[in-house]
Design an enzyme around this catalytic site. Structure first.
Site, PDB file in Angstrom:
ATOM      1  N   ASP A   1       5.064   6.543  -4.347  1.00  0.00           N
ATOM      2  CA  ASP A   1       4.615   6.263  -2.984  1.00  0.00           C
ATOM      3  C   ASP A   1       5.748   6.389  -1.973  1.00  0.00           C
ATOM      4  O   ASP A   1       5.548   6.832  -0.846  1.00  0.00           O
ATOM      5  CB  ASP A   1       4.023   4.851  -2.912  1.00  0.00           C
ATOM      6  CG  ASP A   1       2.751   4.722  -3.748  1.00  0.00           C
ATOM      7  OD1 ASP A   1       2.174   5.760  -4.101  1.00  0.00           O
ATOM      8  OD2 ASP A   1       2.346   3.585  -4.033  1.00  0.00           O
ATOM      9  N   GLY A   2       6.966   6.004  -2.372  1.00  0.00           N
ATOM     10  CA  GLY A   2       8.102   6.103  -1.473  1.00  0.00           C
ATOM     11  C   GLY A   2       8.416   7.530  -1.066  1.00  0.00           C
ATOM     12  O   GLY A   2       8.895   7.782   0.044  1.00  0.00           O
TER      13      GLY A   2
ATOM     14  N   THR B   1      -2.288  -2.516   1.525  1.00  0.00           N
ATOM     15  CA  THR B   1      -2.104  -2.776   0.094  1.00  0.00           C
ATOM     16  C   THR B   1      -0.620  -2.784  -0.278  1.00  0.00           C
ATOM     17  O   THR B   1      -0.291  -2.721  -1.466  1.00  0.00           O
ATOM     18  CB  THR B   1      -2.842  -1.721  -0.743  1.00  0.00           C
ATOM     19  OG1 THR B   1      -2.469  -0.407  -0.304  1.00  0.00           O
ATOM     20  CG2 THR B   1      -4.354  -1.872  -0.608  1.00  0.00           C
ATOM     21  N   ALA B   2       0.258  -2.865   0.714  1.00  0.00           N
ATOM     22  CA  ALA B   2       1.699  -2.872   0.454  1.00  0.00           C
ATOM     23  C   ALA B   2       2.283  -4.241   0.822  1.00  0.00           C
ATOM     24  O   ALA B   2       1.839  -5.271   0.328  1.00  0.00           O
ATOM     25  CB  ALA B   2       2.371  -1.734   1.218  1.00  0.00           C
ATOM     26  N   TYR B   3       3.275  -4.282   1.691  1.00  0.00           N
ATOM     27  CA  TYR B   3       3.953  -5.519   2.063  1.00  0.00           C
ATOM     28  C   TYR B   3       2.962  -6.536   2.639  1.00  0.00           C
ATOM     29  O   TYR B   3       3.020  -7.749   2.353  1.00  0.00           O
ATOM     30  CB  TYR B   3       5.050  -5.197   3.071  1.00  0.00           C
ATOM     31  CG  TYR B   3       6.043  -6.305   3.353  1.00  0.00           C
ATOM     32  CD1 TYR B   3       6.004  -7.527   2.678  1.00  0.00           C
ATOM     33  CD2 TYR B   3       7.032  -6.131   4.310  1.00  0.00           C
ATOM     34  CE1 TYR B   3       6.926  -8.522   2.947  1.00  0.00           C
ATOM     35  CE2 TYR B   3       7.966  -7.129   4.589  1.00  0.00           C
ATOM     36  CZ  TYR B   3       7.892  -8.322   3.904  1.00  0.00           C
ATOM     37  OH  TYR B   3       8.804  -9.315   4.170  1.00  0.00           O
ATOM     38  N   SER B   4       2.027  -6.065   3.453  1.00  0.00           N
ATOM     39  CA  SER B   4       1.049  -6.955   4.070  1.00  0.00           C
ATOM     40  C   SER B   4       0.230  -7.698   3.016  1.00  0.00           C
ATOM     41  O   SER B   4      -0.074  -8.891   3.171  1.00  0.00           O
ATOM     42  CB  SER B   4       0.126  -6.149   4.988  1.00  0.00           C
ATOM     43  OG  SER B   4      -0.815  -6.976   5.629  1.00  0.00           O
ATOM     44  N   LEU B   5      -0.129  -7.014   1.943  1.00  0.00           N
ATOM     45  CA  LEU B   5      -0.861  -7.645   0.846  1.00  0.00           C
ATOM     46  C   LEU B   5      -0.025  -8.741   0.196  1.00  0.00           C
ATOM     47  O   LEU B   5      -0.521  -9.841  -0.088  1.00  0.00           O
ATOM     48  CB  LEU B   5      -1.260  -6.592  -0.193  1.00  0.00           C
ATOM     49  CG  LEU B   5      -1.906  -7.102  -1.480  1.00  0.00           C
ATOM     50  CD1 LEU B   5      -3.258  -7.740  -1.186  1.00  0.00           C
ATOM     51  CD2 LEU B   5      -2.062  -5.972  -2.491  1.00  0.00           C
TER      52      LEU B   5
ATOM     53  N   ASN C   1       3.017   2.972   6.558  1.00  0.00           N
ATOM     54  CA  ASN C   1       2.583   1.691   6.007  1.00  0.00           C
ATOM     55  C   ASN C   1       2.644   0.559   7.022  1.00  0.00           C
ATOM     56  O   ASN C   1       1.632  -0.028   7.371  1.00  0.00           O
ATOM     57  CB  ASN C   1       3.438   1.305   4.790  1.00  0.00           C
ATOM     58  CG  ASN C   1       2.847   1.810   3.490  1.00  0.00           C
ATOM     59  OD1 ASN C   1       1.755   2.376   3.470  1.00  0.00           O
ATOM     60  ND2 ASN C   1       3.566   1.616   2.409  1.00  0.00           N
TER      61      ASN C   1
END
Length: 395
Positions: A159-160, A276-280, A235
């Site tokens: 993903d990065g 679905t990243a840091y916010s999750l 993101n």
């Protein structure tokens, strides 16, 4: 007296015929006005130099999915690989096939060629045979000179790698196909073992595309004509306390209305893709990437009632450091450390005009990914009642 230009009925018709014709025309005209023309949401959007994305959904509120339509056959591709030993073999195999069998121009970064993993791998000899045929650029300055020559992008990594590819194109970006050679692979749906078939489908325009919204941010000093810093994120954009130990003390505005004062480690402004990243991880909900929205998520707020919220994608978000704050804040874009946010500056965030067109698999959707990679709602199923464990009958 001149008759209406909408409809003229012959005088030879009877009165009843005239009434019937006028009524039929009236209701037909009303239905025409109520029926959506579709021109707003069916208009193709331009991505790259030779490709248009034609929306496939009929709803005027959602135009985030589409299909590719090439004006001419693509002849140039940017290959971005994660600098890791595991990507060397696939990179060499892909580059050789694109150059020799598809006769395409292959662009790569200079750091890809100088990576120690290539020289120490078993593919080094084959790589030397094609090295001189690759189109090489160095850094953002070099990329700006060749960015308009790219027809589509291939990412080899996780993903990065896709996030990095997005950062190279702050404005219009061509379609991106991502092969999963990383860890999680939430945004990289394709298996490299079938790369030839997948890329052939891209070349012939046989693939669906998901237009992922991005965020555009500007760091502005009031009274200045130009922003101090501008950047784009796929993101999220994070404003936090950085390395100092004091709480972030921020003011959050939505469409110039003060929403709340943030006393926390920081705040996350995320896209549906970033939900679905840091916010999750910070406790927010997950939002489908086709939903036009922006998520606002506090990071460890010193409050029992500060919950994440979702606002329309048309919202303009402003973040300021309050005058009584003990320290400045720090801004980051998709995990890349950015500038400091001083008390004299405003950070303005809104949805970017240029979304990221990611090539999608036909047989895999967002819900499959949640279940396969995040084990969403996975548990042992409840057993059915049998004669031995039926509840007792009520008296």
């Amino acid at each position: 007296m001149q008759r209406s230009s909408l409809l003229r009925v012959k005088d030879s018709f009877s009165f009843a015929d005239k009434v019937s014709i006028y009524c039929l025309h009236f209701f037909t005209h009303i239905l025409t006005l109520l029926k959506p023309t579709g021109t707003a949401h069916r208009r193709p959007s331009r991505h790259g130099r030779h490709v248009n994305i034609l929306p496939t959904l009929s709803s005027p509120q959602i135009s985030s999915k589409g299909r590719m339509e090439w004006e001419v056959c693509p002849d140039s591709v940017l290959v971005i690989r994660k600098l890791h030993y595991d990507t060397v073999g696939p990179f060499v195999e892909l580059a050789e096939w694109l150059l020799k069998e598809k006769n395409m121009f292959v662009f790569v970064e200079e750091k890809t060629l100088t990576d120690d993993d290539i020289s120490s791998s078993e593919h080094s000899e084959k790589f030397e045979e094609i090295k001189s045929e690759l189109k090489v650029f160095q850094g953002m300055t070099g990329f700006e000179k060749i960015s308009e020559k790219i027809d589509f992008v291939v990412c080899l990594g996780g993903d990065g790698t896709l996030l990095y590819a997005s950062s190279l194109f702050p404005s219009c970006i061509p379609p991106v196909m991502s092969f999963n050679l990383g860890s999680l692979g939430f945004l990289t749906p394709f298996d490299f073992t079938e790369f030839k078939e997948h890329i052939e489908d891209v070349i012939h325009g046989n693939m669906k595309v998901l237009l992922r919204s991005r965020l555009h941010a500007e760091l502005i000093t009031p009274g200045s004509d130009t922003p101090d810093v501008s950047n784009t994120a796929l993101n999220e954009i994070v404003v936090d306390r950085g390395s100092h130990h004091y709480l972030s003390n921020l003011e959050l505005y939505v469409n110039d209305n003060l929403v709340t004062q943030v006393q926390a480690d920081g705040i996350i402004i995320a896209t549906p893709t970033g939900s679905t990243a840091y916010s999750l991880s910070a406790g927010a909900g997950m939002v489908h990437p086709a939903v036009p929205a922006i998520l606002i998520t506090p990071i460890c707020p010193h409050s029992l009632s500060f919950r994440p919220i979702v606002v329309p994608s048309t919202s303009v978000i402003k973040i300021k450091v309050v005058p009584e704050a003990r320290k400045h804040a720090v801004v980051s874009f998709d995990g890349r450390l950015g500038p400091e946010l001083q008390k004299s500056q405003d950070l303005i965030i809104k949805a970017s005009e240029h979304s990221l067109p990611t090539v999608s698999r036909m047989d895999h959707d967002w819900f499959n990914t949640l279940q396969d990679l995040l084990a969403w709602n996975t548990r042992v199923k409840q057993k059915a009642l049998t004669n031995n464990n039926k509840p007792p009958t009520k008296l």
